[in-house]
Write a protein that holds these residues in place. Structure first.
Motif, PDB file in Angstrom:
ATOM      1  N   LEU A 110       8.829  -4.336  -7.155  1.00 13.10           N
ATOM      2  CA  LEU A 110       7.325  -3.787  -6.994  1.00 13.10           C
ATOM      3  C   LEU A 110       7.297  -2.422  -7.745  1.00 13.10           C
ATOM      4  CD1 LEU A 110       4.407  -4.757  -6.311  1.00 13.10           C
ATOM      5  CD2 LEU A 110       5.048  -3.489  -4.210  1.00 13.10           C
ATOM      6  N   GLU A 111       7.987  -1.609  -7.553  1.00 12.39           N
ATOM      7  CA  GLU A 111       7.779  -0.315  -8.196  1.00 12.39           C
ATOM      8  C   GLU A 111       7.779  -0.097  -9.427  1.00 12.39           C
ATOM      9  OE1 GLU A 111      10.674   1.891  -6.001  1.00 12.39           O
ATOM     10  OE2 GLU A 111       9.342   2.627  -4.276  1.00 12.39           O
ATOM     11  N   GLU A 112       9.001  -1.055 -10.035  1.00 14.72           N
ATOM     12  CA  GLU A 112       9.171  -1.171 -11.621  1.00 14.72           C
ATOM     13  C   GLU A 112       8.125  -1.581 -12.258  1.00 14.72           C
ATOM     14  OE1 GLU A 112      12.718  -1.802 -14.711  1.00 14.72           O
ATOM     15  OE2 GLU A 112      12.834  -2.152 -12.487  1.00 14.72           O
ATOM     16  N   MET A 113       7.569  -2.924 -11.586  1.00 18.41           N
ATOM     17  CA  MET A 113       6.508  -3.569 -12.242  1.00 18.41           C
ATOM     18  C   MET A 113       5.261  -2.773 -12.290  1.00 18.41           C
ATOM     19  SD  MET A 113       6.773  -7.558 -10.879  1.00 18.41           S
ATOM     20  CE  MET A 113       7.275  -7.236  -9.465  1.00 18.41           C
ATOM     21  N   VAL A 114       4.605  -2.355 -11.125  1.00 20.57           N
ATOM     22  CA  VAL A 114       3.248  -1.454 -11.214  1.00 20.57           C
ATOM     23  C   VAL A 114       3.705  -0.483 -11.782  1.00 20.57           C
ATOM     24  CG1 VAL A 114       1.483  -0.543  -9.354  1.00 20.57           C
ATOM     25  CG2 VAL A 114       2.866  -2.828  -8.909  1.00 20.57           C
ATOM     26  N   GLY A 115       4.880   0.400 -11.524  1.00 17.66           N
ATOM     27  CA  GLY A 115       5.059   1.630 -12.073  1.00 17.66           C
ATOM     28  C   GLY A 115       4.914   1.636 -13.637  1.00 17.66           C
ATOM     29  N   ASN A 116       5.301   0.559 -14.402  1.00 12.44           N
ATOM     30  CA  ASN A 116       5.285   0.769 -15.843  1.00 12.44           C
ATOM     31  C   ASN A 116       3.849   0.254 -16.222  1.00 12.44           C
ATOM     32  OD1 ASN A 116       7.784   0.455 -17.442  1.00 12.44           O
ATOM     33  ND2 ASN A 116       8.394  -0.832 -15.963  1.00 12.44           N
ATOM     34  N   LEU A 117       3.151  -0.439 -15.364  1.00  9.61           N
ATOM     35  CA  LEU A 117       1.636  -0.662 -15.827  1.00  9.61           C
ATOM     36  C   LEU A 117       0.808   0.472 -15.439  1.00  9.61           C
ATOM     37  CD1 LEU A 117       1.124  -4.290 -14.094  1.00  9.61           C
ATOM     38  CD2 LEU A 117       1.464  -3.817 -16.633  1.00  9.61           C
ATOM     39  N   VAL A 118       0.931   1.247 -14.376  1.00 12.26           N
ATOM     40  CA  VAL A 118      -0.006   2.609 -14.192  1.00 12.26           C
ATOM     41  C   VAL A 118       0.723   3.776 -15.173  1.00 12.26           C
ATOM     42  CG1 VAL A 118      -0.281   4.424 -12.363  1.00 12.26           C
ATOM     43  CG2 VAL A 118      -0.135   2.042 -11.776  1.00 12.26           C
ATOM     44  N   THR A 153      -5.808  -3.565  -0.127  1.00 13.37           N
ATOM     45  CA  THR A 153      -5.753  -4.537   1.308  1.00 13.37           C
ATOM     46  C   THR A 153      -4.790  -4.176   2.001  1.00 13.37           C
ATOM     47  OG1 THR A 153      -6.955  -6.435   0.150  1.00 13.37           O
ATOM     48  CG2 THR A 153      -6.025  -6.737   2.119  1.00 13.37           C
ATOM     49  N   PRO A 154      -5.157  -3.519   3.472  1.00 10.18           N
ATOM     50  CA  PRO A 154      -3.887  -2.905   4.073  1.00 10.18           C
ATOM     51  C   PRO A 154      -2.730  -3.917   4.324  1.00 10.18           C
ATOM     52  CG  PRO A 154      -6.088  -2.076   4.866  1.00 10.18           C
ATOM     53  CD  PRO A 154      -6.130  -3.201   3.885  1.00 10.18           C
ATOM     54  N   GLY A 210       9.233  -9.815  -1.970  1.00 12.12           N
ATOM     55  CA  GLY A 210      10.308  -9.399  -2.980  1.00 12.12           C
ATOM     56  C   GLY A 210      10.713  -7.906  -2.667  1.00 12.12           C
ATOM     57  N   GLU A 211      11.618  -7.626  -3.545  1.00 12.76           N
ATOM     58  CA  GLU A 211      12.186  -6.083  -2.943  1.00 12.76           C
ATOM     59  C   GLU A 211      11.426  -5.002  -3.416  1.00 12.76           C
ATOM     60  OE1 GLU A 211      16.261  -5.375  -3.836  1.00 12.76           O
ATOM     61  OE2 GLU A 211      16.938  -7.236  -2.445  1.00 12.76           O
ATOM     62  N   GLN A 212      11.296  -3.826  -2.847  1.00  6.18           N
ATOM     63  CA  GLN A 212      10.616  -2.774  -3.298  1.00  6.18           C
ATOM     64  C   GLN A 212      10.757  -2.222  -4.343  1.00  6.18           C
ATOM     65  OE1 GLN A 212      10.415   0.246  -0.188  1.00  6.18           O
ATOM     66  NE2 GLN A 212      10.144   2.013  -1.685  1.00  6.18           N
ATOM     67  N   GLN A 213      12.175  -2.097  -5.084  1.00  4.24           N
ATOM     68  CA  GLN A 213      12.251  -1.634  -6.229  1.00  4.24           C
ATOM     69  C   GLN A 213      11.680  -2.451  -7.480  1.00  4.24           C
ATOM     70  OE1 GLN A 213      16.585  -1.516  -6.859  1.00  4.24           O
ATOM     71  NE2 GLN A 213      16.860  -0.252  -4.917  1.00  4.24           N
ATOM     72  N   GLU A 238       0.931  -1.285   0.120  1.00  5.17           N
ATOM     73  CA  GLU A 238      -0.138   0.037  -0.060  1.00  5.17           C
ATOM     74  C   GLU A 238       0.917   1.216   0.015  1.00  5.17           C
ATOM     75  OE1 GLU A 238      -4.215   1.575   2.100  1.00  5.17           O
ATOM     76  OE2 GLU A 238      -2.708   0.341   3.203  1.00  5.17           O
ATOM     77  N   PRO A 239       1.825   1.346   0.939  1.00  2.00           N
ATOM     78  CA  PRO A 239       2.612   2.585   0.897  1.00  2.00           C
ATOM     79  C   PRO A 239       3.335   3.043  -0.683  1.00  2.00           C
ATOM     80  CG  PRO A 239       3.019   1.408   2.939  1.00  2.00           C
ATOM     81  CD  PRO A 239       2.296   0.540   1.939  1.00  2.00           C
ATOM     82  N   VAL A 240       3.858   1.761  -1.286  1.00  2.00           N
ATOM     83  CA  VAL A 240       4.487   1.934  -2.462  1.00  2.00           C
ATOM     84  C   VAL A 240       3.472   2.471  -3.553  1.00  2.00           C
ATOM     85  CG1 VAL A 240       5.605   0.532  -4.312  1.00  2.00           C
ATOM     86  CG2 VAL A 240       6.062   0.138  -2.016  1.00  2.00           C
ATOM     87  N   LEU A 241       2.195   1.819  -3.398  1.00  2.00           N
ATOM     88  CA  LEU A 241       1.337   2.219  -4.492  1.00  2.00           C
ATOM     89  C   LEU A 241       0.695   3.653  -4.339  1.00  2.00           C
ATOM     90  CD1 LEU A 241      -0.799  -0.967  -5.217  1.00  2.00           C
ATOM     91  CD2 LEU A 241       1.292  -0.261  -6.338  1.00  2.00           C
ATOM     92  N   LEU A 242       0.446   4.005  -2.892  1.00  3.30           N
ATOM     93  CA  LEU A 242       0.232   5.471  -2.693  1.00  3.30           C
ATOM     94  C   LEU A 242       1.158   6.525  -3.216  1.00  3.30           C
ATOM     95  CD1 LEU A 242      -1.276   5.099   0.978  1.00  3.30           C
ATOM     96  CD2 LEU A 242      -2.564   5.703  -1.042  1.00  3.30           C
ATOM     97  N   ARG A 243       2.419   6.226  -3.073  1.00  2.00           N
ATOM     98  CA  ARG A 243       3.308   7.181  -3.761  1.00  2.00           C
ATOM     99  C   ARG A 243       3.358   7.152  -5.159  1.00  2.00           C
ATOM    100  NH1 ARG A 243       6.606   4.633   0.395  1.00  2.00           N
ATOM    101  NH2 ARG A 243       7.709   3.244  -1.331  1.00  2.00           N
TER     102      ARG A 243
END
Length: 453
Positions: A347-355, A335-336, A342-345, A309-314
């Motif tokens: 997750l950020e790269e996967m979801v970041g590309n999709l969003v 979901t809280p 896995g590593e935060q980087q 959740e914190p990663v996606l909020l940013r």
């Protein structure tokens, strides 16, 4: 308890062995008891036989008198199963107990017969269909006075006594066997309990709750814990060295490429343009493959856990600012307790590309939804992330083409075309799944399934 578990095998083995041992013990005890009871029964008959013979010895051979009941009242009860008789050898019955009434006993009708020290032992069916054990002895006073002295007892009472003993032994050994199996099961479960502790420690290590394999453990497992911690430390060092080499390679290649690109831009010729184009393509491919190597190294790190959740909020806040001039609505429903193993980087790269892709093509709205499938329903548990937009969407054929490396469906939007391909590679490295489908909003839905912590 599963059939293929160590506990089941040990308990089943102990139960089978205990059952065999107890059955054999029961048979031996019953056999010994039968021998003892039959011996005592025969000794009792022998006492009556000796009493009868002794009584005859005090009488005149030609004038035998009734010796009485020999101290056993059942010799007086008709067909009681306890009998005695005196027969002249090869002649008629001279005297008999009142229990025989008008019947006689003849060893010629015996079902089994043996002789020990001049005394014949036999079993036969009595006058009231009783099973009799018989002792007979021949007494000789002179040539004309030879008598067969016989005493019989009711063997049915003996068999009933043995059957009662067998039942008692069976019940006793059954209770003892159940208690033995229960105590064995308790000992085995108690002895194997440290393995559950090992399992929980490994789960905590993999989920990121612990950074090392922590005990305390029994003396037999302690060396395993030390070796495992040493292995993880060595693995971490190898990964760090690989990251360093990847970084060094990236810098070593990017600098010459930058020089080539700058030189090509300073010339207006066709050759310079071609060199610049190919240098840019080389830079993109180098970045892509270096990213894959870096991701592959990170994805195998044990214990890495990221709060989703914190990663996606940013990410949502960043996208709202970037597309503020378009009035784009970017919503998040997460979901809280969602956690990514896995590593935060990554997750950020996967979801970041999709969003980012969804925001580029959306007309007015992008929706991000995060849910978790618990471990009980989906093995180790899964994290589901869906990104929907209300843009033009893709046909089924275009959705298949969209994840190809370097494939772009429209050149009107900025980007290298590697975004979805990078997502595909990242998801595969985490043993996840990536799908494109029609969105309920009317555009494209991108869904990734990743391991949950």
């Amino acid at each position: 308890m599963r059939v293929n578990s160590l506990a089941f095998r040990l308990i089943a083995g102990a139960s089978i062995w205990s059952a065999i041992a107890l059955v054999v013990a029961g048979l031996i005890l019953t056999s010994l008891y039968r021998d003892t009871v039959e011996r005592a029964f025969d000794e009792r008959l022998s006492v009556y036989l000796k009493t009868l013979v002794g009584n005859l010895a005090t009488q005149s051979p030609g004038q035998l008198g009734d010796p009485g009941n020999l101290g056993e009242q059942r010799f007086e009860l008709i067909y009681s199963g306890w009998y005695w008789q005196i027969r002249q050898v090869n002649g008629p019955v001279l005297l008999a107990s009142r229990s025989l009434s008008t019947d006689t006993l003849d060893l010629a009708n015996a079902t089994s017969r043996s002789s020990i020290d001049g005394v014949e032992q036999a079993t036969m069916v009595g006058p009231d269909k009783q099973q009799l054990r018989v002792l007979q002895r021949t007494i000789t006073f002179d040539v004309d006075h030879r008598y067969d002295v016989l005493v019989a007892g009711n063997a049915s009472e003996l068999q009933e006594d043995i059957a009662d003993f067998r039942t008692s032994v069976a019940l006793t050994l059954a209770v003892f066997g159940i208690g033995l199996v229960a105590s064995t099961a308790f000992q085995i479960r108690w002895g194997l309990r440290p393995l559950d502790q090992v399992r929980r420690a490994l789960a905590a290590l993999r989920s990121g709750k612990e950074q090392s394999f922590e005990g305390p453990f029994p003396a037999e497992i302690e060396p395993l814990a030390k070796e495992l911690n040493a292995l993880m430390h060595s693995n971490q060092q190898i990964i760090e060295r690989a990251r360093t080499h990847v970084g060094n390679l990236a810098h070593a290649l990017k600098t010459p490429l930058s020089v080539i690109t700058n030189e090509a831009r300073s010339d207006d010729g066709k050759l310079a343009a071609k060199v610049g184009e190919q240098a840019e393509l080389m830079r993109m491919q180098i970045n892509h493959h270096l990213d894959r190597a870096r991701i592959a190294a990170r994805s195998q790190v044990i214990g890495a856990v990221t709060e989703v959740e914190p990663v996606l909020l940013r990410l949502v806040r960043a996208m709202r600012r970037i597309h503020e001039d378009r009035g784009l609505e970017v919503s998040l429903h997460a979901t809280p307790e969602a956690r990514f193993r896995g590593e935060q980087q990554d997750l950020e790269e996967m979801v970041g590309n999709l969003v980012d892709n969804a925001c580029k093509w959306a007309a007015a709205r992008v929706a991000i939804e995060v849910s978790v499938i618990p471990a009980a329903e989906d093995m180790d548990g899964s994290l589901i992330i869906r990104v929907d937009d209300d843009g033009p969407g893709l046909t089924e054929a275009e959705r298949l083409e969209a994840t190809r490396r370097g494939k772009r469906l429209d050149e009107s939007k900025p980007g290298s075309g590697l975004g979805l391909s990078i997502v595909t590679d990242l998801v595969a490295l985490y043993d996840g799944a990536f799908e494109l489908d029609r969105s309920p909003l009317g555009g494209l839905r991108a869904e990734v399934r990743l391991p949950a912590a």
